[in-house]
Design an enzyme around this catalytic site. Structure first.
Site, mmCIF file in Angstrom:
data_model
loop_
_atom_site.group_PDB
_atom_site.id
_atom_site.type_symbol
_atom_site.label_atom_id
_atom_site.label_comp_id
_atom_site.label_asym_id
_atom_site.label_seq_id
_atom_site.Cartn_x
_atom_site.Cartn_y
_atom_site.Cartn_z
ATOM 1 N N HIS A 1 -2.843 -58.526 -15.922
ATOM 2 C CA HIS A 1 -2.705 -58.253 -17.363
ATOM 3 C C HIS A 1 -3.455 -59.286 -18.209
ATOM 4 C CE1 HIS A 1 0.188 -55.348 -15.865
ATOM 5 N NE2 HIS A 1 0.617 -56.333 -15.095
ATOM 6 N N GLU B 1 3.698 -58.901 -6.082
ATOM 7 C CA GLU B 1 4.724 -58.887 -7.128
ATOM 8 C C GLU B 1 5.708 -59.987 -6.753
ATOM 9 O OE1 GLU B 1 4.687 -57.091 -9.785
ATOM 10 O OE2 GLU B 1 3.500 -55.275 -9.398
ATOM 11 N N HIS C 1 1.180 -60.734 -9.985
ATOM 12 C CA HIS C 1 2.007 -59.983 -10.947
ATOM 13 C C HIS C 1 3.492 -60.316 -10.808
ATOM 14 C CE1 HIS C 1 -1.093 -56.898 -12.102
ATOM 15 N NE2 HIS C 1 -1.654 -57.429 -11.007
HETATM 16 ZN ZN LIG Z 1 1.689 -56.312 -13.326
#
Ligand SMILES: [Zn+2]
Length: 487
Positions: free
Chosen positions: A291, A428, A358
């Protein structure tokens, strides 16, 4: 072993020039000839009635000194009243030849007995005890054996052993005791440590990365037993004379012989340091902080995924920065490269591996960690197995860093993986809106630990999958070692 050290010590002492002109060696001892190394000192002390022969014609210079004898010699040197008398020690009768001196020296706190009420007058004296006795008797300042020894050496009263130590546990013999006592009383006998008058010629050691032995005597046949010290490249020595291939030198407090072919009159250039390690110089890691910019990613508890991802990425990079392994980040600030741009980074910057970082979110109802790889060959990326193995090592190290729920290694049809051209994984680290996972996500110490984990996982991948054991040296940067093989 002891005998060997004593012999070397004698060799060392005898190599030192002691001024003798002020006194003649005129004793009648047939075992202390005029050329005996301690002749002058023994003669000096005999003339002052401080020291006696064992018989009128024998001094027995190599006999060990007992505590009783030491007390008598010290007592006489101090001019104490040596009249024999009763002592407080059960093993020193009034008739003992040293009883008077023992009493006097005990009163002056120069010497003491043992806790069991004995004095042990016949016990042998070692050099450490001698150092303390001389320090106390002549108030030189030493309070324990090591600082007493240092004071004696600093004053030129005693010299160290050939091995550089004082030899505090070595028993002292009569001739050495005489030398030390004479030097204590009369500074003319002392070794002038700063006097290098015979060592006139400055030379420099030139041995590269090797070392040069200082030997106690010129030695043609290589014998390790007479090595008394070592010199390194560039060290200065002072040469007195040459004997064959040997130079008689002084270096610091050591005096001895070195092979003259390793001495140069000009200071040699410093040896170049070893080149920095190059292992991994060929590798470039692409780190992709997820992001960024207008895309904050997931959020929870006031934290934004884009910021957490960038922070962990920076921590990960900081470890690589201590190695020759290159790192390129798809973003270093709060910007938003497109997914296609991110995937093209590896190609553009010659990357070898891609890690996209992430955090997850699911309404505070799910938690844990997972790693994704693209499970089939894509138009650009044939590295399915490698991407999977990379994900396995990432997942394992993430679990080690943050002990969250293990959601496993999974296939994922994600653009940054599918469009990539190198082994690629998307991790993640946890759920940012989970009240469990946020405890780790919100802590900078934990985020740093996660950066460390991702660094180690990258090493693990190369170490195990590609057999890059040359990278093994970089685990220590993070205080770790290679993981178990997991694929
Ligand atoms: Zn993400």
């Amino acid at each position: 072993m002891k005998k060997w050290i004593i012999l070397l010590c004698i060799a060392l002492i005898s190599s030192v020039i002691v001024p003798m002109s002020h006194v003649s060696a005129n004793t009648n001892f047939k075992d202390v000839g005029a050329s005996h190394r301690a002749a002058a000192e023994i003669s000096y002390l005999v003339n002052k009635n401080i020291i006696n022969g064992v018989t009128p014609t024998e001094f027995v210079p190599d006999r060990e000194v007992t505590r009783g004898e030491a007390a008598a010699m010290l007592g006489r040197s101090l001019g104490l009243n040596g009249q024999k008398r009763a002592t407080s020690f059960k093993d020193v009768a009034a008739g003992n030849m040293a009883s008077g001196y023992i009493v006097e020296l005990v009163n002056k706190k120069v010497i003491s007995g043992y806790g069991d009420g004995t004095f042990r007058p016949n016990a042998k004296l070692d050099r450490g005890e001698m150092a303390i006795l001389i320090n106390r008797a002549y108030t030189l300042g030493g309070t324990n054996s090591s600082d007493s020894a240092k004071i004696l050496m600093d004053k030129g009263i005693a010299q160290g052993m050939a091995d550089g130590s004082f030899g505090g546990n070595v028993t002292i013999i009569r001739s050495d005791f005489a030398v030390f006592l004479a030097r204590t009383i009369n500074a003319d006998f002392r070794v002038k440590t700063g006097d290098t008058s015979i060592f006139k010629t400055t030379q420099y050691v030139s041995v590269g990365s090797s070392t040069l032995n200082i030997r106690s005597k010129p030695q043609v046949v290589n014998s390790p037993s007479n090595v008394i010290g070592k010199l390194s490249h560039g060290q200065m020595v002072s040469v007195a004379s040459y004997t064959g291939n040997w130079a008689y030198i002084k270096a610091g407090n050591l005096i001895g012989y070195v092979d003259k072919s390793y001495l140069k009159s000009a200071k040699p250039a410093a040896v170049l340091p070893a080149p920095p390690p190059a292992a991994g110089k060929d590798l470039t890691i692409i780190i992709d902080p997820g992001h960024g910019g207008t895309d904050p990613g997931a959020s929870g508890f006031g934290f934004l995924e884009k910021n957490v991802a960038l922070n962990v990425s920076n921590h990960m990079k900081s470890y690589f920065d201590k190695t020759p392994i290159q790192v390129v980040m798809t973003r270093t600030g709060d910007t938003y490269p497109s997914l296609t741009q991110r995937a093209e980074f590896a190609k553009k910057y010659g990357g070898d591996m891609f890690v996209s970082i992430h955090t997850n979110a699911f309404n505070n109802s799910v938690n844990g960690q997972e790693s994704f790889y693209y499970g089939s060959t894509s138009a650009t990326n044939p590295y399915v197995t490698q991407s999977k193995v990379l994900s396995i090592y990432m997942q394992a190290r993430m679990q080690e860093a943050w002990p969250l729920v293990n959601r496993g290694v999974k296939q994922g049809n994600l653009a940054v993986l599918r469009q990539n051209t190198v082994p690629a994984t998307l991790i993640e680290m946890g759920f940012i809106d989970s009240d469990v996972d946020i405890k780790y996500i919100r802590s900078d110490a934990h985020r740093k630990n996660m950066g460390r984990a991702l660094y180690l996982a990258s090493l693990d991948f190369y170490y195990h999958y590609h057999g890059r054991t040359d990278l093994g040296q970089y685990y220590s940067i993070a205080g770790s070692s290679p993981s178990k093989r997991l694929h």
